[in-house]
Design an enzyme around this catalytic site. Structure first.
Site, PDB file in Angstrom:
ATOM      1  N   CYS A  58      33.596  -5.074 -17.032  1.00 41.26           N
ATOM      2  CA  CYS A  58      33.169  -3.735 -17.465  1.00 41.26           C
ATOM      3  C   CYS A  58      33.793  -2.606 -16.651  1.00 41.26           C
ATOM      4  O   CYS A  58      33.524  -1.442 -16.903  1.00 41.26           O
ATOM      5  CB  CYS A  58      31.653  -3.635 -17.404  1.00 41.26           C
ATOM      6  SG  CYS A  58      30.819  -4.836 -18.456  1.00 41.26           S
ATOM      7  N   GLU A  79      37.679  -5.544 -22.203  1.00 37.97           N
ATOM      8  CA  GLU A  79      37.717  -7.004 -22.169  1.00 37.97           C
ATOM      9  C   GLU A  79      37.770  -7.545 -23.592  1.00 37.97           C
ATOM     10  O   GLU A  79      37.577  -8.740 -23.814  1.00 37.97           O
ATOM     11  CB  GLU A  79      36.547  -7.577 -21.378  1.00 37.97           C
ATOM     12  CG  GLU A  79      35.186  -7.261 -21.940  1.00 37.97           C
ATOM     13  CD  GLU A  79      34.106  -8.021 -21.185  1.00 37.97           C
ATOM     14  OE1 GLU A  79      34.084  -7.948 -19.962  1.00 37.97           O
ATOM     15  OE2 GLU A  79      33.305  -8.690 -21.841  1.00 37.97           O
ATOM     16  N   HIS A 106      27.234   2.304 -14.114  1.00 37.78           N
ATOM     17  CA  HIS A 106      27.436   1.342 -15.196  1.00 37.78           C
ATOM     18  C   HIS A 106      26.065   0.911 -15.736  1.00 37.78           C
ATOM     19  O   HIS A 106      25.110   0.759 -14.972  1.00 37.78           O
ATOM     20  CB  HIS A 106      28.226   0.133 -14.696  1.00 37.78           C
ATOM     21  CG  HIS A 106      28.318  -0.957 -15.718  1.00 37.78           C
ATOM     22  ND1 HIS A 106      28.799  -0.724 -16.985  1.00 37.78           N
ATOM     23  CD2 HIS A 106      27.948  -2.273 -15.681  1.00 37.78           C
ATOM     24  CE1 HIS A 106      28.743  -1.848 -17.675  1.00 37.78           C
ATOM     25  NE2 HIS A 106      28.225  -2.791 -16.914  1.00 37.78           N
TER      26      HIS A 106
END
Lengths: 130, 348
Positions: free
Chosen positions: B112, B80, B234
């Site tokens: 993400c 990003e 994550h």
């Protein structure tokens, strides 16, 4: 300031360390040229320089060219690569006091400078402690 | 048999501690450290960005894969923080690696999750027989607004994976994707910093999608948490991956090798891919791994890998992720950090 087309022409050497090797006198030279600077031979082959070497000498730049003004002060060294070719480049990620002649360095891909706020980003090699 | 044939990580050497950021904003460092389970984060140098870190992680992946870069048929970067608004990151990386000109490239964006998206597509193009080798990279120099909770965690790093059919390091068993439209975190065009929904980023966002993807892929493969040696989630902060692991029935020991966040921060698109790289660094032949990414917006990609004998051969051909994290660190003061991250407005 260099133009996008000049930057583009230098991509093979700036990104991939592409050099020439003379097929007659075996000299490796960088940046690539049309004829061997030693024996003037035109029979050359493409080769890639080593990515590790050691510092032969260095200096600290405190009054930089315009496009490097944000980066000063910074270190620039002459590095003898493992294949014997000497290459000039910035030495980064290292305090000035820690840079020593004979220090082992390796090449990393970094942003060299930006062409102002809206121009292209120019990438290439710099050296970091190995 | 398809899977990972080479993997590589890159983490910049600069760090900033939670205390150093909290000091500037008059915040209580111990409560941030406890709340986020985070001590420090990585910071890119001014000459580093998603492109440069992708090149370094990819070179490490190539050292392990030992293939000719020109044979890579597709290269995808998820981030990003692509340096250009218009102009691909992938062309620069492909050119620096020697992948061009016969290759397909695209820059992915999905908060993400973008890194595992690139991996998902590269892997499936290999499975489909369209390309011989494919590369998926997750990289970010994450942005967090000054003083915002995100500033304590938004970090920098990259991980690259090369997929192929022969000389597999980790065989792909299955992939799975789970996503809904959930506005928990976003950045509008021309905005410098992202915004987020605070606690809304938890239950309906991270936890729903990570558990949805993990349960879905386990159900499809008739597997349970105890069938896996390691799991990588994550890692937006230290707490979330540990809590989601507990919710799903995983033990802390299964999570820890890939849990880098307390010393690394949230590397956004690089987060779960770096966790996978760190886990491969310690995995043994036959180990089963579950990877579940998360991207706000929102969605999760899940992968099951089975590690092969070749892991022992390739592991030490490139730097280990934990070494990149723990060695040769350079601690910054907030002023240097603000300069490095361009948080100081200068005259033109």
């Amino acid at each position: 300031m260099s133009t996008p087309s000049r930057y583009w022409r230098e991509i093979p050497q700036r990104y991939r360390l592409e050099a020439n090797k003379c097929n007659r006198c075996k000299l490796i030279f960088f940046p690539p040229r049309l004829l061997c600077p030693e024996c003037k031979n035109r029979d050359l082959e493409k080769t890639k320089l080593a990515e590790k070497g050691e510092v032969i000498t260095y200096t600290i730049i405190r009054v930089p060219p315009a496009q490097f003004s944000d980066q000063a002060p910074y270190a620039v060294g002459i590095i003898e690569l493992k294949d014997g070719v000497n290459l000039t480049g910035q030495i980064v990620d290292c305090a000035f006091d820690d840079i020593k002649i004979g220090m082992k360095v390796k090449l990393e891909f970094r942003k060299l400078f930006e062409q102002g706020h809206a121009g292209i980003l120019c990438y290439g090699y710099k050296f970091v402690p190995d | 048999m398809e899977g990972i044939i080479g993997y590589g990580a890159y983490i910049p050497r600069n760090r900033i501690k939670v205390e150093e950021i909290a000091k500037v904003w008059g915040a209580d460092a111990p409560s941030y450290k406890r709340g986020l389970m985070l001590e420090e984060k990585s910071v890119p140098s001014p000459d580093q960005d998603t492109i440069t870190m992708s090149v370094e992680a990819s070179k490490n992946a190539l050292k392990r894969a030992k293939i000719d870069p020109a044979d890579i048929g597709a290269l995808y970067i998820g981030s990003e923080s692509h340096p250009y608004a218009v102009k691909p990151s992938g062309t620069v990386v492909a050119e620096a690696l020697g992948v061009t000109p016969e290759a397909h490239t695209a820059d992915f964006e999905f908060a993400c999750k973008a890194g595992t998206e690139g991996m998902f597509v590269a892997l499936n193009l290999v499975k489909a027989g369209v390309i011989k080798f494919g590369m998926g990279i997750g990289a970010d120099t994450s942005q967090g607004a000054p003083g915002d909770a995100l500033e304590y965690s938004a970090a920098a790093g990259a991980a690259a994976f090369i997929f192929g059919r022969d000389k597999i390091v980790a065989k792909i068993v299955d992939t799975y994707a789970y996503m809904t439209d959930t506005p928990d975190f976003w950045r509008r065009e021309y905005q410098y910093y992202p915004q987020h929904g605070g606690r809304f980023t938890g239950e309906p966002a991270y936890f729903k999608h990570v558990t949805g993807a993990a349960r879905g892929i386990m159900q499809n493969n008739d597997m349970k948490p105890e069938d896996f040696n390691y799991v990588i989630f994550h890692q937006p902060n230290g707490k979330f991956p540990l809590r989601v692991g507990k919710m799903l029935g995983f033990k802390k020991e299964q999570i820890e090798p890939g849990w880098l966040v307390n010393k690394l921060g949230n590397t956004y698109s690089g987060s779960s891919p770096l966790g996978l790289a760190a886990t491969l660094d310690i995995a043994k032949p036959g180990d089963m791994l579950l990877l579940v990414s998360y991207g706000s917006g929102a969605g999760s990609d899940a992968f099951i890998f089975k590690v092969t004998d070749r892991i022992e051969e390739v592991r030490n051909l490139a730097p280990l992720t934990r070494d990149l994290l723990d060695k040769n660190k350079n601690y910054l003061e907030y002023g240097e950090y603000a300069k490095f991250r361009r948080k100081i407005r200068k005259a033109d």
